[in-house]
Scaffold this motif. Structure first.
Motif, PDB file in Angstrom:
ATOM      1  N   ALA A 113       0.812  -1.214   0.000  1.00 57.60           N
ATOM      2  CA  ALA A 113       0.000   0.000   0.000  1.00 57.60           C
ATOM      3  C   ALA A 113       0.843   1.260   0.000  1.00 57.60           C
ATOM      4  O   ALA A 113       0.495   2.252  -0.646  1.00 57.60           O
ATOM      5  N   GLY A 114       1.962   1.264   0.737  1.00 63.17           N
ATOM      6  CA  GLY A 114       2.808   2.452   0.777  1.00 63.17           C
ATOM      7  C   GLY A 114       3.400   2.777  -0.579  1.00 63.17           C
ATOM      8  O   GLY A 114       3.437   3.947  -0.992  1.00 63.17           O
ATOM      9  N   THR A 115       3.868   1.756  -1.291  1.00 64.00           N
ATOM     10  CA  THR A 115       4.420   1.973  -2.632  1.00 64.00           C
ATOM     11  C   THR A 115       3.331   2.396  -3.598  1.00 64.00           C
ATOM     12  O   THR A 115       3.552   3.272  -4.456  1.00 64.00           O
ATOM     13  N   ALA A 116       2.147   1.808  -3.474  1.00 61.04           N
ATOM     14  CA  ALA A 116       1.031   2.211  -4.327  1.00 61.04           C
ATOM     15  C   ALA A 116       0.683   3.677  -4.112  1.00 61.04           C
ATOM     16  O   ALA A 116       0.433   4.418  -5.071  1.00 61.04           O
ATOM     17  N   ALA A 264       4.402  -4.329  12.083  1.00 60.34           N
ATOM     18  CA  ALA A 264       3.334  -3.757  11.278  1.00 60.34           C
ATOM     19  C   ALA A 264       3.379  -4.428   9.920  1.00 60.34           C
ATOM     20  O   ALA A 264       4.424  -4.441   9.264  1.00 60.34           O
ATOM     21  N   ALA A 265       2.266  -5.001   9.484  1.00 57.31           N
ATOM     22  CA  ALA A 265       2.262  -5.739   8.224  1.00 57.31           C
ATOM     23  C   ALA A 265       2.527  -4.831   7.032  1.00 57.31           C
ATOM     24  O   ALA A 265       3.050  -5.271   6.011  1.00 57.31           O
ATOM     25  N   THR A 266       2.167  -3.557   7.153  1.00 58.29           N
ATOM     26  CA  THR A 266       2.403  -2.590   6.081  1.00 58.29           C
ATOM     27  C   THR A 266       2.985  -1.325   6.686  1.00 58.29           C
ATOM     28  O   THR A 266       3.047  -1.162   7.908  1.00 58.29           O
ATOM     29  N   ALA A 267       3.386  -0.397   5.812  1.00 55.16           N
ATOM     30  CA  ALA A 267       3.921   0.890   6.262  1.00 55.16           C
ATOM     31  C   ALA A 267       2.831   1.913   6.519  1.00 55.16           C
ATOM     32  O   ALA A 267       3.136   3.080   6.773  1.00 55.16           O
TER      33      ALA A 267
END
Length: 312
Positions: A113-116, A264-267
């Motif tokens: 999600a962070g890269t998106a 944390a699974a995502t940033a």
């Protein structure tokens, strides 16, 4: 009596000091969310990002992408977005324009999600992003099956990339061209080599600390953003609880003998904040190395990101 002010539901980190292994300019939304939760945030830029010694392969790959020779662009970090954007500009165009010239033949995949979000801020629409988590394995699980019509994948990456995504795609029948988009170096990168603007460390961006100076302040936890930032933090020996962003970073912490107190699974800033709260509120016990560490427990799953899947 607790040495910390009593936390409240809207300020669960009141009185806590959290080290964040990013500089002020990169701390952004994550630093703001931690402060809103009551934390004192120490911004610690331990790595920087520099151009490859030879930019020819990256420029050639972008030219081939513009010419429609790739069907997919797989992006694995926000730093890759910065590198692609700046090199596209150096070639006389912008990344969205370059992709528009390539037409509908090119699909864009983001590793999380962070890269998106970084791609979308750069004006690039994303076709595929994992529903939960981030990293090579998450993207591989979301990637479409190969077919007789599959087209080559362009995979720009860090010089430290492990190759798991390229290997996984190749094993599933996708032709992959991997190219180094940037190098990860100790902070700061040499003048003229950094991929960020030269004024990125202006005083207006806020205070930045060395690892040694941050550790002298005895933070209650440190947020490590990648295996490379983890290694540089641990090299100074501080035993405070570790909060890892992503399973790859958590795995690196375990391999180093310092398992993450929370992951944390995502940033996503809210997911990282929740992991920090978990880490600093767990009872402290000794880990197998004898250093204090937050107690292990099942990790809470991060809120899912709507998965985008490519349609033929």
């Amino acid at each position: 009596m607790s040495p910390y002010p009593s936390p409240t539901s809207d300020r669960p980190l009141a009185g806590r000091t959290i080290a964040l292994t990013r500089g002020p300019a990169r701390a952004g939304a994550l630093g703001a969310v931690l402060r809103e939760a009551g934390a004192t945030v120490l911004t610690v830029p331990v790595v920087d990002f520099a151009w490859p010694a030879d930019l020819g392969p990256l420029d050639d790959a972008l030219t081939a992408l513009r010419d429609g020779r790739f069907g997919w662009l797989a992006v694995t970090s926000a730093t890759t977005v910065t590198a692609l954007t700046r090199r596209a500009a150096a070639l006389g165009t912008g990344l969205p324009i370059l992709l528009a010239v390539a037409g509908d033949r090119v699909r864009i995949a983001a590793v999380g999600a962070g890269t998106a979000a970084a791609l979308e801020r750069a004006g690039v629409a994303v076709d595929l992003v994992p529903a939960t988590g981030s990293g090579a394995q998450a993207l591989l699980e979301a990637w479409p099956d190969a077919s007789p019509e599959q087209t080559p994948v362009l995979l720009p990456h860090s010089d430290l990339a492990a190759g798991a995504l390229a290997d996984g795609l190749t094993a599933r029948g996708w032709p992959v061209t991997a190219v180094t988009a940037y190098r990860t170096v100790d902070h700061p990168a040499a003048p003229g080599e950094a991929i960020e603007p030269e004024n990125r460390w202006s005083e207006a961006a806020g205070e930045r600390l060395t690892v040694a100076a941050a550790q002298e302040r005895r933070p209650d936890a440190v947020v490590v953003t990648s295996p490379s930032t983890l290694r540089r933090w641990l090299a100074a020996g501080d035993p405070c609880p570790i909060v890892a962003i992503g399973l790859t970073t958590a795995a690196a912490a375990a391999e180093a003998g310092r398992p993450a107190a929370a992951t944390a699974a995502t940033a996503d800033p809210a997911a990282v904040r929740d992991a920090v709260v978990t880490a600093v509120t767990r009872p402290v016990v000794s880990n197998p190395t004898g250093s204090p560490s937050a107690r292990s427990a099942d990790r809470d799953a991060a809120p899912p990101t709507p998965e985008r899947r490519w349609k033929a």
